[in-house]
Design an enzyme around this catalytic site. Structure first.
Site, PDB file in Angstrom:
ATOM      1  N   SER A  68     -15.487   7.121  69.378  1.00  0.00           N
ATOM      2  CA  SER A  68     -14.428   7.359  70.364  1.00  0.00           C
ATOM      3  C   SER A  68     -13.895   6.055  70.964  1.00  0.00           C
ATOM      4  CB  SER A  68     -14.953   8.306  71.447  1.00  0.00           C
ATOM      5  OG  SER A  68     -13.918   8.809  72.243  1.00  0.00           O
ATOM      6  N   ASP A  74      -8.451  11.310  70.827  1.00  0.00           N
ATOM      7  CA  ASP A  74      -8.620  12.591  71.520  1.00  0.00           C
ATOM      8  C   ASP A  74      -8.357  12.461  73.021  1.00  0.00           C
ATOM      9  OD1 ASP A  74     -10.914  11.225  72.283  1.00  0.00           O
ATOM     10  OD2 ASP A  74     -12.316  12.819  71.710  1.00  0.00           O
ATOM     11  N   ASP A 120     -10.289   7.350  68.620  1.00  0.00           N
ATOM     12  CA  ASP A 120     -10.194   8.536  67.764  1.00  0.00           C
ATOM     13  C   ASP A 120      -9.091   9.484  68.220  1.00  0.00           C
ATOM     14  OD1 ASP A 120     -11.523   9.442  70.051  1.00  0.00           O
ATOM     15  OD2 ASP A 120     -12.726  10.892  68.949  1.00  0.00           O
ATOM     16  N   ASP A 177      -7.059   6.444  72.532  1.00  0.00           N
ATOM     17  CA  ASP A 177      -8.322   5.746  72.297  1.00  0.00           C
ATOM     18  C   ASP A 177      -8.610   5.728  70.799  1.00  0.00           C
ATOM     19  OD1 ASP A 177      -9.035   8.406  71.956  1.00  0.00           O
ATOM     20  OD2 ASP A 177     -11.002   8.182  72.870  1.00  0.00           O
TER      21      ASP A 177
END
EC number: 5.4.2.10
Length: 447
Positions: free
Chosen positions: A101, A246, A244, A242
């Site tokens: 993440s 999400d 990834d 960010d």
């Protein structure tokens, strides 16, 4: 439940430290066995972000899944919400996202999604954990039943079309100059292209991943570069994702940050006016600002609070029938469209409001004035400082002093030996005094 491997968002840690090829292979085998249900040919989709260690983990997981008879579809670098969406649309039994993440490149992680695209329940994670500590040699597939692996083309186009369909068909971003920062992460290809297809004038930064620079001085955790670029290019809005993708943070035309609480306020009011809220309320965590709660109350909406973590937000949304929820970090869940947080789709909902109102982002995204919020951390070595009598007395005294004019939250971190003390209220000086009093008591108890 005490868990050895899984945290609040999958398994995460230092690449080649905690997240080794051996662990990745074993996770593939264990998860593959847990999700083999029925006689059909089982399949798993695997996506990843742009970390150097992604190659190592990806191929180790392929070995694990194929060794228990699962076919593997490799997506390459894709946003986490895209992996969740493709798990369901490609009728896979399981989805995997290899990502840490918003962490820097040294870390990596493994997130798992069930066949409907939702993160796994505690019970299913517990089943996988039990298998991770067992010998699985006798449960491997026979030679003729081993799985196959192949790369899938066209997945970028599928996600772009999915994201575009979350907007009204006649809505265009013509006339909007947008700076997007993809954090040198998973969204570096799909998001700039999607914005361009929607008609925006797109300036992209954080789109040159090299395996090492994911989230490094860029993205939603370091939005300063985005703010500078927005001012330099005289853009209308900045979007920071960010690693990834999400979660999302926006920047207005002046370079000022717009956090997740303001995004929730914008979307909630817009959806209420359009009759799109499933219930007269939204879901957020205990960390969301009291200003958001008061704003929502003023327009006839309730704020339901959960513990920190997007999984708790989603659980409350599903059980209570709500279709909007999120966190101040910009992890926004729009359950009409997605089964997990989707930073890009959340940003598109705000862009739709900007286009509809034809007003600057600084006006559109300033729905309330946040109350002063003080957050301090107290580190401890052992024991339970929160059980100390002096600490309990300080917390009680603080709650009495705030008495309806603020909020106090004292909790242990779920990831490190730290106690977080958060206070907010109308009077900043009073809040600081309350927080400092509790921090002092905790410090003495910890010593």
């Amino acid at each position: 439940m005490s868990r050895k491997y899984f945290g609040t968002d999958g398994i995460r840690g230092r690449a080649n430290g905690l997240i080794t090829p051996e662990l990745a292979l074993k996770v593939g085998q264990a998860a593959g066995l847990v999700f083999q249900r029925g006689e059909h040919r089982h399949r798993v989709v695997i996506g990843k972000d742009t970390r150097l260690s992604g190659y190592m983990i990806e191929y180790a997981m392929v070995a694990g899944f194929t060794s228990v008879g699962m076919d593997v579809l490799l997506l390459g670098p894709m946003p986490t919400p895209a992996v969740a969406m493709l798990t369901k649309s490609m009728r896979a039994d399981l989805g995997v996202m290899i990502s840490a993440s918003h962490n820097l490149f040294e870390d990596n992680g493994i997130k798992l999604f069930g066949p409907q695209g939702f993160k796994l329940s505690d019970d299913v994670e517990k089943q996988i954990e039990q298998l991770l500590d067992e010998s699985l040699d006798k449960r491997l597939a026979q030679s003729a039943s081993l799985g196959r692996a192949r790369r899938i083309d066209g997945v970028h186009d599928r996600y772009i079309e999915f994201a575009k369909r979350t907007l009204p068909r006649d809505l265009s971003l013509d006339g909007l100059r947008v700076v997007v920062d993809c954090a040198n992460g998973a969204a570096y290809k799909v998001v700039p292209e999607a914005l361009w297809e929607l008609g925006a004038d797109v300036i992209s930064i954080g789109v040159e991943p090299d395996g090492f620079n994911i989230n490094k001085e860029c993205g939603s955790t370091s939005p300063e570069a985005l703010a500078r670029k927005v001012r330099e290019m005289r853009a209308d809005i900045g979007i920071a994702l960010d690693g990834d993708a999400d979660r999302v943070i926006l920047v207005d035309e002046r370079g000022h940050l717009v956090d997740g609480d303001q995004l929730l306020a914008v979307i909630a009011q817009s959806w209420k006016e359009d009759g799109r809220l499933a219930k007269p309320g939204i879901v957020a965590t205990v960390m969301s600002n009291l200003g958001l709660e008061r704003f929502l109350d003023g327009i006839g909406l309730e704020l339901i609070r959960t513990p920190v973590g997007d999984r708790y937000v989603l659980e409350q949304m599903l059980s209570g029938g709500y279709n909007l929820g999120g966190e101040p970090s910009g992890h926004i869940i729009l359950s009409d469209y997605a089964t997990t947080g989707d930073g890009f789709v959340a940003a598109l909902q705000v862009l739709a409001v900007v286009q509809k109102l034809r007003r600057p982002v600084s006006e559109v995204c300033r729905r309330f004035d946040p109350l002063p919020q003080i957050l301090k951390n107290v580190r401890y070595r052992s024991g339970k400082p929160l059980d100390d009598a002096e600490v309990k007395s300080a917390i009680d005294a603080g709650e009495k002093r705030l008495n309806g004019h603020g909020r106090l939250l004292v909790r242990s971190s779920g990831t490190e030996p730290v106690i977080r003390v958060m206070g907010e209220g109308d009077d900043r000086i009073l809040v600081e005094e309350v927080v400092d009093h509790i921090v002092t008591a905790l410090g003495q108890a910890a010593a």
